[in-house]
Enzyme design. Structure first.
Site, PDB file in Angstrom:
ATOM      1  N   THR A  71      -6.310   2.365  -7.444  1.00 32.43           N
ATOM      2  CA  THR A  71      -7.403   2.257  -6.251  1.00 32.43           C
ATOM      3  C   THR A  71      -8.009   3.470  -6.531  1.00 32.43           C
ATOM      4  O   THR A  71      -8.158   4.461  -5.952  1.00 32.43           O
ATOM      5  CB  THR A  71      -6.906   2.168  -4.713  1.00 32.43           C
ATOM      6  N   ARG A  92     -14.814   5.650  10.094  1.00 32.24           N
ATOM      7  CA  ARG A  92     -15.007   4.571  10.692  1.00 32.24           C
ATOM      8  C   ARG A  92     -15.255   5.109  11.990  1.00 32.24           C
ATOM      9  O   ARG A  92     -14.163   5.519  12.528  1.00 32.24           O
ATOM     10  CB  ARG A  92     -13.755   3.158  10.329  1.00 32.24           C
ATOM     11  N   SER A 138       0.544  -0.848   0.582  1.00 28.81           N
ATOM     12  CA  SER A 138       0.078  -0.164   0.150  1.00 28.81           C
ATOM     13  C   SER A 138       0.569   0.949   0.361  1.00 28.81           C
ATOM     14  O   SER A 138       1.872   1.142   0.447  1.00 28.81           O
ATOM     15  CB  SER A 138      -0.427  -0.449   1.350  1.00 28.81           C
ATOM     16  N   TYR A 150      -2.807   5.782  -4.351  1.00 31.37           N
ATOM     17  CA  TYR A 150      -4.596   6.163  -3.953  1.00 31.37           C
ATOM     18  C   TYR A 150      -4.349   7.161  -5.873  1.00 31.37           C
ATOM     19  O   TYR A 150      -3.398   7.440  -6.020  1.00 31.37           O
ATOM     20  CB  TYR A 150      -4.743   6.732  -2.905  1.00 31.37           C
ATOM     21  N   LYS A 173      -8.858  -1.010  -8.609  1.00 29.53           N
ATOM     22  CA  LYS A 173      -9.231  -1.632  -7.508  1.00 29.53           C
ATOM     23  C   LYS A 173     -10.466  -0.727  -7.033  1.00 29.53           C
ATOM     24  O   LYS A 173     -10.166   0.231  -6.876  1.00 29.53           O
ATOM     25  CB  LYS A 173      -8.271  -1.582  -6.798  1.00 29.53           C
ATOM     26  N   HIS A 228     -13.490  -2.496  -0.995  1.00 30.50           N
ATOM     27  CA  HIS A 228     -12.525  -2.003  -0.024  1.00 30.50           C
ATOM     28  C   HIS A 228     -12.630  -2.666   1.657  1.00 30.50           C
ATOM     29  O   HIS A 228     -12.839  -1.965   2.093  1.00 30.50           O
ATOM     30  CB  HIS A 228     -12.686  -0.367  -0.140  1.00 30.50           C
TER      31      HIS A 228
END
Ligand SMILES: Cc1cc2nc3c(=O)[nH]c(=O)nc-3n(C[C@H](O)[C@H](O)[C@H](O)COP(=O)(O)O)c2cc1C
Length: 387
Positions: free
Chosen positions: A156, A165, A107, A130, A252, A276
């Site tokens: 992504t 979250r 990542s 990203y 993605k 995700h």
């Protein structure tokens, strides 16, 4: 001592070993967590057709993902902050993946840098980016990935803004962790984790701090992340990133057949049907439920992969039998890593491989490349017909 026989065993050990802040970071989805839960529960709605008296000697789970040989159709998904779940986590996970013969995806939001992982592994890995506003930074990321011999870029596209979250906000998630009374009290009970962290210098976002303009230290990272993501992203820009990279590209975060067609149109090598891991749009379909209509739309034009909700080799087989050419595990390998470091990631891969191999055999097949939807009983509402 627990005898580890399945992915959930690894999760229970991980829960005991990792600081709560990082366990919660992995083990959560956005808002009500509906999509996070359904990613797993929807797999349970698909049944296998058991076959008997079929020769099951000499089985193989070997296949290819984007032309690369893999020991089974499973890759490690990009997981941010992996190096906070366990010291040097990205290096350990990448090593386990290369020894097993499956791709590792690093990542952008990793703790170990691209260079760290390249120096400590021998096989090319995949690098996830990203879609950021800063072209210079993107160009440099691609240059660094090329220098590190990365064999594909995963772009992504489902994170122009970040899903919320609740637990992360309540825990005050940060890397390295902020030292509050609460976090210190928790970390003092995670001795193994703490000793590992004391023994490594890798505690910040290795691909960003010192590389992105204006991010000279971890303190300035927070403002950079809110600024950096490109809310005006469109397919022209994604196509531009593909050109900037010039090599294999996997897109993605696709959940809709129309978006899948766009990804095929700009010449991507593969797409990942993904929500995700239920961390972005809560209330979106589980990935396994979104798969069939996407296969119908682009399955003959582009390689279709899937992630989100895979916790067993049986889940892998269900996705592959439907037509996915590959799958990815995010949490399943993170549980292993947080439980037992590199050996835990290897254990997760071994568990998944064994479950995949045995289930394939009991469904009457010896070769993963020959399984078809015939081995499944699929609910009618997985076909994509909605009012
Ligand atoms: C803790 C965590 C961090 C993640 N970080 C990233 C990331 O940095 N980039 C990315 O593209 N996806 C990221 N994802 C999503 C994964 O790549 C993958 O889509 C997801 O984990 C798949 O679902 P699963 O965990 O149920 O296997 C992350 C997921 C988790 C659980």
């Amino acid at each position: 001592m627990t005898v580890v026989t399945n992915i959930d065993d690894l999760k229970q050990i991980y829960r005991r070993r990792a600081p709560k802040m990082f366990y919660d970071y992995a083990e959560s989805g956005s808002w009500t967590e509906q999509t996070f839960r359904e990613n797993v529960s929807d797999f349970e709605k698909i049944y296998f057709r058991q076959r008997v008296a079929v020769d099951m000697v000499n089985r193989s789970t070997k296949t290819q993902m984007i032309g690369q040989d893999v020991a089974m159709p499973v890759a490690l998904a990009p997981v941010g902050l992996t190096g906070m779940q366990c010291a040097d986590g990205e290096i350990k996970a990448a090593r386990a993946a290369e020894k097993f013969g499956v791709p590792f995806t690093l990542s952008t939001m990793s703790i170990c840098s691209i260079e760290d992982v390249a120096e400590n592994t021998t096989q090319p890995f995949w690098f996830q980016v990203y879609t950021l506003k800063d072209d210079d930074f993107m160009r440099r990321l691609f240059e660094r990935a090329r220098a590190a011999n990365c064999s594909a870029i995963v772009i992504t596209v489902d994170l122009q803004l970040m899903g919320q979250r609740h637990k992360d906000l309540k825990n005050g998630l940060s890397a390295p962790p902020k030292l509050t009374l609460k976090s210190m009290a928790d970390m003092m009970t995670k001795i193994h984790w703490g000793l590992g962290m004391l023994g490594t210098k890798r505690r910040f976002f290795g691909n960003i701090v010192g590389h992105a303009h204006g991010v000279k230290d971890p303190a300035s990272l927070g403002s950079w992340t809110t600024e950096a993501f490109d809310q005006s992203l469109d397919w022209k820009r994604i196509a531009k990133f593909r050109e900037m990279w010039g090599g294999k590209v996997i897109i993605k975060g696709i959940l809709d057949p129309e978006d899948a067609k766009m990804a095929a149109k700009i010449g991507a090598d593969a797409i990942i049907v993904s929500n995700h891991g239920g961390r972005q749009l809560d209330g979106a379909l589980s990935s396994i439920r979104a798969l069939q209509p996407i296969l119908d739309a682009v399955g003959d034009k582009i390689e279709v992969h899937l992630d989100s909700g895979i916790r067993s080799g049986q889940d892998v087989l269900k996705a592959v039998a439907m037509g996915a050419k590959g799958t990815y595990i995010g949490r399943a390998f993170t549980y292993g890593l947080g439980a037992m470091g590199e050996a835990g990631v290897t254990k997760a891969l071994e568990i998944i491989h064994k479950e995949l191999d045995m289930t394939m055999a009991l469904c009457g097949h010896r070769d993963i490349t020959e399984v078809s939807p015939d081995i499944l009983l699929l609910p009618e509402d997985f076909a994509g017909d909605w009012a």
